[in-house]
Design a protein around this motif. Structure first.
Motif, PDB file in Angstrom:
ATOM      1  N   ASN A 140      28.815  67.125  34.879  1.00  0.00           N
ATOM      2  CA  ASN A 140      27.967  65.950  34.647  1.00  0.00           C
ATOM      3  C   ASN A 140      27.048  65.619  35.812  1.00  0.00           C
ATOM      4  OD1 ASN A 140      28.925  65.257  32.047  1.00  0.00           O
ATOM      5  ND2 ASN A 140      30.804  64.511  32.986  1.00  0.00           N
ATOM      6  N   THR A 141      27.117  66.402  36.883  1.00  0.00           N
ATOM      7  CA  THR A 141      26.273  66.102  38.031  1.00  0.00           C
ATOM      8  C   THR A 141      25.009  66.949  37.995  1.00  0.00           C
ATOM      9  OG1 THR A 141      27.386  67.722  39.398  1.00  0.00           O
ATOM     10  CG2 THR A 141      28.247  65.489  39.475  1.00  0.00           C
ATOM     11  N   LYS A 142      24.028  66.525  38.810  1.00  0.00           N
ATOM     12  CA  LYS A 142      22.746  67.238  38.820  1.00  0.00           C
ATOM     13  C   LYS A 142      22.884  68.600  39.489  1.00  0.00           C
ATOM     14  CE  LYS A 142      20.902  62.743  39.363  1.00  0.00           C
ATOM     15  NZ  LYS A 142      20.828  61.786  40.455  1.00  0.00           N
TER      16      LYS A 142
ATOM     17  N   ARG B  28      25.462  70.859  39.680  1.00  0.00           N
ATOM     18  CA  ARG B  28      26.825  71.232  39.298  1.00  0.00           C
ATOM     19  C   ARG B  28      27.380  72.480  39.987  1.00  0.00           C
ATOM     20  NH1 ARG B  28      23.534  72.155  34.561  1.00  0.00           N
ATOM     21  NH2 ARG B  28      23.769  70.002  33.925  1.00  0.00           N
TER      22      ARG B  28
END
Lengths: 224, 226
Positions: B159-161, B163
């Motif tokens: 879910n992170t930019k 990843r």
């Protein structure tokens, strides 16, 4: 939520923290005797141990408030966990800086891969990663939940890290408080306790400030 | 209603089929692992006597890097076509999704290990086959720990930019005890020591596995819920 009551608690804590820190400085630099073999450099010990205690305490608060956040799903617990982690990381950094300053003249080396040093370094890395999760996660609520899970896992990992590295090797001075032979001078012990209490109040003061900053930030975002 | 294990197996089976039809991840990761073996080889003199002492370290560094590449792919294909929504809509326990993804990762890492270990034996001239039964236990415990922790953290990282970089940042500090234990036990076994001499490390590995499979299992629903 940031109101008069909050402000009064803040003023109260500010007063106590100021007095306690002043008292601990007086004890450290005037009353406590200079250590025989190490000399004046030993005085860093009072800041080092107090910061270490504070960072462990702060990470414990992260652990507990992460559990409560996942359970109750109230935003305030997420804010407390986040604020506490930031403070813990700052004091963990202080531990990692004061340690080598002491170690250079005493061990003749800035760093050694000892159990406590290595564990503190890993601890710092774990909570650095914790802080990284939130700003990089695309969805804010998902970020908060992920950080909470990581806060729980990270805290549980610390004793295992410590144990594994201790089996690997250790040279850090043993905890001086419970050793039978010699131990600490009574005045030194008193100084240490006053400095730990002073730092604990400092933690409470800073976390109240940090939490209120996040609450105000939240309110502004909700209004706009 | 199917029973719990049928559900878990259904998810594993789906992932295995989709991987085996393309073979894109597994083939590139095996090549990557072999490359790590080769590159490490340049850092010391050929035929040096200390190679036996550092070989377990090289082996595990290669496998941990390879595992991170594989773990990064755990939730990425689910996300690409929004398959994760389909998975979330099925009336099953979220813990079952975690177990399935974790077991899938264990199988995946074991395939990589199984195919690259003979190459390691040849390149580093260390005969591991007499110690294979003992090594298998150590490998299983270590890989279970990597997959247990890694599956949960890859659900966070996806879910992170950033990843691909996020997963090792989250995973490596937490994995320090596992890396130490895996390298120490592998080294001791290759020196012909018995289990009783490394029982402390084996207990530590087991405790690590139990904690870091149970806690993610219980908290996994918070990681994938919308």
């Amino acid at each position: 939520m940031v109101n008069k009551y909050f402000y009064r608690t803040y003023l109260f804590l500010l007063g106590i923290t100021f007095l306690m820190i002043e008292a601990s400085l007086y004890y450290i630099f005037i009353l406590a005797p200079v250590e025989e073999t190490m000399g004046i450099i030993q005085k860093i010990f009072y800041f080092h141990v107090a910061s270490a205690w504070l960072s462990f305490f702060a990470f414990f608060v992260v652990f507990v408030s992460s559990i409560i956040f996942l359970w109750k799903k109230e935003k305030i617990w997420d804010i407390i966990a986040r604020s506490s982690a930031e403070i813990g990381l700052i004091f963990c950094t202080i531990v990692l800086i004061t340690g080598p300053i002491w170690a250079r003249p005493i061990w003749n080396a800035w760093w050694s891969w000892d159990a406590r040093l290595t564990t503190t370094l890993i601890l710092w890395m774990i909570y650095m990663a914790y802080i990284f999760i939130r700003p990089f996660t695309e969805n804010e609520i998902k970020g908060a939940k992920a950080a909470a899970v990581f806060g729980i896992i990270g805290f549980l990992d610390v004793p295992i890290v410590y144990m594994s590295i201790r089996w690997w090797r250790t040279i850090h001075p043993q905890a001086v408080l419970n050793s039978k032979s010699g131990g600490l001078d009574p005045v030194m012990l008193k100084t240490l306790f006053i400095s730990i209490i002073g730092f604990t109040f400092l933690y409470l003061l800073v976390i109240i400030l940090n939490v209120s900053i996040y609450l105000v930030k939240d309110e502004i975002e909700n209004r706009s | 209603m199917k029973n719990y294990f049928e559900i878990v197996w259904a998810i594993i089976n789906k992932d295995l089929i989709s991987e085996l039809r393309t073979k894109e991840t597994i083939s590139s990761i095996i090549i990557f692992t072999v490359l790590v073996f080769v590159i490490f080889n340049f850092t010391f003199e050929p035929g040096a006597s200390y190679i036996n002492e550092i070989a377990p370290g090289i082996l595990w560094v290669a496998y941990i890097f390879a595992s991170v590449l594989g773990l990064n792919r755990t939730f990425l294909p689910e996300r690409e076509n929004n398959c994760i929504s389909g998975l979330m809509l099925t009336p099953i326990d979220r813990g079952a999704i975690y177990l399935a993804k974790m077991l899938g990762n264990i199988i995946f890492i074991f395939i990589v290990v199984g195919l690259s270990l003979p190459i390691f034996t040849i390149f580093y001239n260390i005969n591991i086959f007499p110690f294979l039964p003992k090594l298998l236990l150590v490998f299983f415990l270590s890989i279970a720990g990597i997959a247990g922790l890694g599956t949960a953290l890859s659900a966070m990282a996806v879910n992170t930019k950033t990843r691909e970089i996020m997963l090792p940042i989250l995973l490596f500090p937490l994995m320090v005890p596992l890396i130490l234990a895996a390298v120490k036990t592998t080294g001791s076994i290759l020196q012909g020591k018995s289990f009783s001499e490394i029982s402390g490390w084996l207990k530590l590995l087991t405790a690590f596995d139990i904690i870091f499979i149970t806690v993610p299992y219980l908290t996994f629903e918070y990681l994938i819920e919308e």
